[in-house]
Enzyme design. Structure first.
Site, PDB file in Angstrom:
ATOM      1  N   ASP A   1       0.872  -1.162   0.000  1.00 55.18           N
ATOM      2  CA  ASP A   1       0.000   0.000   0.000  1.00 55.18           C
ATOM      3  C   ASP A   1       0.914   1.217   0.000  1.00 55.18           C
ATOM      4  O   ASP A   1       1.518   1.536   1.029  1.00 55.18           O
ATOM      5  CB  ASP A   1      -0.901  -0.001   1.240  1.00 55.18           C
ATOM      6  CG  ASP A   1      -1.814   1.220   1.300  1.00 55.18           C
ATOM      7  OD1 ASP A   1      -1.650   2.142   0.468  1.00 55.18           O
ATOM      8  OD2 ASP A   1      -2.694   1.248   2.184  1.00 55.18           O
TER       9      ASP A   1
ATOM     10  N   ASN B   1       3.280   3.209 -10.708  1.00 58.06           N
ATOM     11  CA  ASN B   1       2.096   3.284 -11.557  1.00 58.06           C
ATOM     12  C   ASN B   1       0.835   3.666 -10.783  1.00 58.06           C
ATOM     13  O   ASN B   1      -0.101   4.211 -11.358  1.00 58.06           O
ATOM     14  CB  ASN B   1       1.902   1.923 -12.244  1.00 58.06           C
ATOM     15  CG  ASN B   1       0.584   1.816 -12.972  1.00 58.06           C
ATOM     16  OD1 ASN B   1       0.415   2.338 -14.060  1.00 58.06           O
ATOM     17  ND2 ASN B   1      -0.375   1.109 -12.366  1.00 58.06           N
TER      18      ASN B   1
ATOM     19  N   TYR C   1      -5.320  16.775  -9.537  1.00 59.40           N
ATOM     20  CA  TYR C   1      -4.653  15.750 -10.341  1.00 59.40           C
ATOM     21  C   TYR C   1      -3.551  16.357 -11.196  1.00 59.40           C
ATOM     22  O   TYR C   1      -2.408  15.874 -11.209  1.00 59.40           O
ATOM     23  CB  TYR C   1      -5.668  15.033 -11.231  1.00 59.40           C
ATOM     24  CG  TYR C   1      -5.068  13.910 -12.044  1.00 59.40           C
ATOM     25  CD1 TYR C   1      -4.903  12.637 -11.492  1.00 59.40           C
ATOM     26  CD2 TYR C   1      -4.657  14.111 -13.365  1.00 59.40           C
ATOM     27  CE1 TYR C   1      -4.348  11.602 -12.235  1.00 59.40           C
ATOM     28  CE2 TYR C   1      -4.103  13.088 -14.106  1.00 59.40           C
ATOM     29  CZ  TYR C   1      -3.950  11.834 -13.535  1.00 59.40           C
ATOM     30  OH  TYR C   1      -3.394  10.819 -14.274  1.00 59.40           O
TER      31      TYR C   1
ATOM     32  N   LYS D   1       0.571  15.689 -10.805  1.00 59.83           N
ATOM     33  CA  LYS D   1       1.421  15.115 -11.844  1.00 59.83           C
ATOM     34  C   LYS D   1       2.562  16.056 -12.217  1.00 59.83           C
ATOM     35  O   LYS D   1       3.654  15.596 -12.586  1.00 59.83           O
ATOM     36  CB  LYS D   1       0.577  14.752 -13.073  1.00 59.83           C
ATOM     37  CG  LYS D   1      -0.393  13.600 -12.827  1.00 59.83           C
ATOM     38  CD  LYS D   1       0.320  12.333 -12.360  1.00 59.83           C
ATOM     39  CE  LYS D   1      -0.612  11.144 -12.241  1.00 59.83           C
ATOM     40  NZ  LYS D   1       0.069   9.915 -11.795  1.00 59.83           N
TER      41      LYS D   1
ATOM     42  N   THR E   1      -9.539   3.238 -19.066  1.00 54.25           N
ATOM     43  CA  THR E   1      -9.378   2.512 -17.806  1.00 54.25           C
ATOM     44  C   THR E   1     -10.538   2.874 -16.887  1.00 54.25           C
ATOM     45  O   THR E   1     -11.419   3.664 -17.248  1.00 54.25           O
ATOM     46  CB  THR E   1      -8.059   2.892 -17.104  1.00 54.25           C
ATOM     47  OG1 THR E   1      -8.125   4.280 -16.736  1.00 54.25           O
ATOM     48  CG2 THR E   1      -6.859   2.654 -18.014  1.00 54.25           C
TER      49      THR E   1
END
Length: 239
Positions: A60, A87, A163, A167, A198
């Site tokens: 985790d 990932n 987000y 990144k 996805t």
């Protein structure tokens, strides 16, 4: 002996396909990192059914104790790690509000997995990577983390504050890891998988096979390959 690669968040989607391609096409032993043991073992069973060398590693990334235990397990069995692919990542529902109205808690939750956990995994496995003859660190980022692509209009009106900024932070972390490895055989790079269909991106236009390709390509670069750069399918991307 085959090279050893650990992929976090590898029980499904791009992570699982990355593990498959490394094992099938490049002879790696892949360590399928996942928080859920049932899902992780199911993924490993799928790979083994294809005749591939795969093992489940419980990890985790948001839990330092879990990360440390995973590193101890890898060290005890293999003594080193050749490839680490960070990932695992997430996008939080509240992130779709107008940027100035995004709740601070959304940024905290997003950064916890996308940035802080990535660093915890990297720093913990760093000694094992340095025991490799030529380690490869691959951080899965996104074109959404490119300051240039946002400022020059490439991304249009698509803005997801937590987000996107997380990144961008991943990109910065990667340049620093790469700097630490300058003048060594080890290399750290960041990748944009593309808009892959996805669970996180129902509207994606690439397959997971295509989405995994850039991570795989950066995991197998030779001594003349890049260090501290940002790629998508062989194309260098702007920070």
């Amino acid at each position: 002996m085959s090279k050893i690669a650990l992929i976090t968040g590898a029980n499904k989607g791009i992570g699982l396909e990355t593990a498959r391609q490394l094992a099938r096409d490049h002879g790696f032993t892949v360590l399928v990192g996942a928080r859920d043991s049932e899902r992780g073992n199911t993924a490993v069973d799928e790979l083994k059914a294809e005749g591939l060398n795969a093992e489940f590693i419980a990890i985790d990334p948001t839990d330092a104790e879990s990360v440390a235990k995973a590193a101890q397990e890898v060290e005890a069995k293999y003594g080193h790690l050749d490839v680490l692919i960070n990932n695992a990542g997430t996008i939080v529902d509240g992130d779709f509000a107008p940027p100035a109205q995004v709740e601070t808690s959304v940024l905290r939750d997003t950064y916890d997995i996308n940035v802080f956990a990535l660093h915890e995994v990297t720093r913990t496995f760093w000694p094992l990577l340095e025991k490799s003859e030529a380690a490869r660190l691959v951080n899965v980022s996104s074109l959404l983390g490119s300051l240039t692509a946002h400022s020059d209009g490439t991304l249009g009106d698509y803005k997801v504050l937590a987000y996107d900024s997380s990144k961008a932070a991943v990109n910065m972390l990667t340049t620093h890891y790469a700097w630490q490895w300058k003048n060594t055989p080890h290399k750290a790079n960041t990748i944009h998988p593309g808009s892959v269909k996805t669970d996180l991106n129902k509207q994606g236009d690439l397959t997971v096979e295509e989405g995994a390709k850039t991570s795989v390509d950066l995991a197998i670069i030779d001594a003349d390959g890049p260090n501290g750069e940002f790629f998508h399918l062989g194309q260098k991307l702007p920070w």
